[in-house]
Write an enzyme that holds these catalytic residues in place. Structure first.
Site, PDB file in Angstrom:
ATOM      1  CB  THR A  80      10.065  51.185 -13.038  1.00 43.00           C
ATOM      2  OG1 THR A  80      11.063  51.546 -14.007  1.00 43.00           O
ATOM      3  CG2 THR A  80       9.535  52.440 -12.365  1.00 43.00           C
TER       4      THR A  80
ATOM      5  CD  GLU B 248       6.768  43.110  -7.272  1.00 42.54           C
ATOM      6  OE1 GLU B 248       5.882  42.589  -7.995  1.00 42.54           O
ATOM      7  OE2 GLU B 248       7.593  43.913  -7.709  1.00 42.54           O
TER       8      GLU B 248
ATOM      9  N   GLY C 181      18.646  49.587 -22.092  1.00 45.48           N
ATOM     10  CA  GLY C 181      17.874  48.936 -23.136  1.00 45.48           C
ATOM     11  C   GLY C 181      16.731  49.822 -23.580  1.00 45.48           C
ATOM     12  NE  ARG C 182      12.632  46.764 -27.990  1.00 47.43           N
ATOM     13  CZ  ARG C 182      12.584  45.450 -28.008  1.00 47.43           C
ATOM     14  NH1 ARG C 182      12.360  44.791 -26.891  1.00 47.43           N
ATOM     15  NH2 ARG C 182      12.755  44.775 -29.129  1.00 47.43           N
ATOM     16  CB  ILE C 183      12.565  50.558 -20.195  1.00 48.22           C
ATOM     17  CG1 ILE C 183      11.483  49.581 -20.683  1.00 48.22           C
ATOM     18  CG2 ILE C 183      12.002  51.477 -19.120  1.00 48.22           C
ATOM     19  CD1 ILE C 183      11.013  48.592 -19.634  1.00 48.22           C
TER      20      ILE C 183
ATOM     21  CG  HIS D  32       5.104  45.049 -10.714  1.00 51.38           C
ATOM     22  ND1 HIS D  32       5.897  43.974 -10.426  1.00 51.38           N
ATOM     23  CD2 HIS D  32       5.390  45.391 -12.004  1.00 51.38           C
ATOM     24  CE1 HIS D  32       6.634  43.661 -11.491  1.00 51.38           C
ATOM     25  NE2 HIS D  32       6.334  44.515 -12.453  1.00 51.38           N
TER      26      HIS D  32
ATOM     27  NE  ARG E 271      11.450  40.985 -12.985  1.00 55.91           N
ATOM     28  CZ  ARG E 271      10.629  41.508 -13.884  1.00 55.91           C
ATOM     29  NH1 ARG E 271      10.233  42.777 -13.736  1.00 55.91           N
ATOM     30  NH2 ARG E 271      10.219  40.803 -14.919  1.00 55.91           N
TER      31      ARG E 271
END
Length: 323
Positions: A234, A265, A153-155, A284, A236
């Site tokens: 980076t 987390e 996707g975008r990342i 995070h 989940r």
């Protein structure tokens, strides 16, 4: 009657817009408000601005008087969106704004793991640097290596753009294959996950956390990777089986890993992962540039104000509430 808003953490932006339209209460602590506090607050307020660390479940939503839920994050798996939709409550998020910041951190972690930057810093601070040594803290080349991107996707695409500058061979796997001209623009090749794991020198994860990606990488997948492979996450924490990751790193099945997300987390201080020298863990901070976090807060506020006014949210994850 003045609207009331509860914000579950201090925000890195000016709240003047909100103060002009509502009575605002901000939770002042570093830790998230306990669930019992949230349960009490939503019975009193019209708008909630929350974070990924807040559990917004069916019980909380059903017992609320909320007109709008606005989350300062792209993801929203902490919110029972179906329950909110049933109550005709629009849910907002902050998409599109953290792409470059997260891709930058991904690249920083990749480079740090490859060149053993954190190890080298500890080595120096411990007084172990005695002289220049030909075989001291050697790592792999990044330029010209093969990068595997899980989720395009975008990342994932932003990471691919950065990899092009390093003349990397870029492989990707994703739910949906891109058009050939898009693949050509990113100099990338679509392959099955197994092929990506077998052929990549660096593997980076950018797929959403979901039932079908839970522990997507476990013992069988680590066994497919090169002994020299470096893994970056980076996305989940739930996507990686952390027990299997510990075994893979401890037994040198893969060379190293770098995580910005963990399950749970924060990572418990008794986790065996913390004892590994070939693992970097950050808290995070994928979107933690000043500009990005301020923009995220501003978008969350815009969603909140729109919901209080009865207007359509600029970024709504359940548009079906508008019929």
């Amino acid at each position: 009657m003045t609207n009331k808003i509860f914000i579950t953490r201090r925000l890195p932006t000016d709240l003047a817009q909100l103060n002009a339209v509502a009575s605002v209460e901000v939770w002042p602590e570093r830790q998230p408000p306990p669930y019992e506090v949230l349960l009490a607050k939503v019975k009193e307020v019209d708008g909630l601005l929350c974070l990924l660390t807040d559990r917004i479940d069916q019980q909380l939503i059903a017992n609320s008087k909320l007109k709008v839920i606005s989350q300062m994050a792209v993801g929203y798996d902490n919110i029972d969106v179906a329950a909110a939709t049933a109550q005709k409550i629009p849910v907002g998020n902050t998409p599109g704004v953290l792409t470059d910041a997260t891709a930058d951190l991904t690249w920083a972690l990749l480079m740090a793991a490859a060149r053993r930057v954190v190890e080298a810093d500890r080595f120096t601070r411990a007084g172990l640097w005695q002289t220049w040594e030909p075989d001291l803290l050697l790592g792999p080349n990044v330029a010209g290596a093969t990068l595997g991107i899980i989720g395009f996707g975008r990342i994932g695409q932003a990471v691919a753009r950065r990899a092009q500058g390093f003349d990397m061979r870029i492989l990707y796997t994703s739910r949906h294959r891109l058009e050939p001209e898009v693949e050509k623009a990113f100099s990338t090749e679509f392959v099955p996950l197994e092929t990506l794991l077998q052929e990549s020198d660096f593997i980076t994860i950018h797929t959403p956390g979901a039932d079908d990606t839970h522990h997507l990488l476990s013992d069988r997948q680590f066994a497919l990777m090169k002994p020299s492979a470096i893994l970056i996450n980076t996305a989940r924490g739930s996507i990686i089986d952390q027990d299997a990751l510990y075994r893979a790193l401890d037994q040198k099945q893969i060379a190293a890993a770098a995580l910005d997300v963990t399950e749970p987390e924060p990572i418990p201080m008794d986790s065996p992962l913390l004892a590994l020298e070939n693992l970097i863990i950050t808290p995070h901070i994928g979107s933690a540039s000043r500009q990005t976090r301020a923009k995220m807060a501003d978008i969350a506020i815009a969603n909140l104000i729109a919901g209080l006014k009865g207007d359509r949210l600029p970024h709504c994850v359940n548009p079906e509430v508008y019929g």
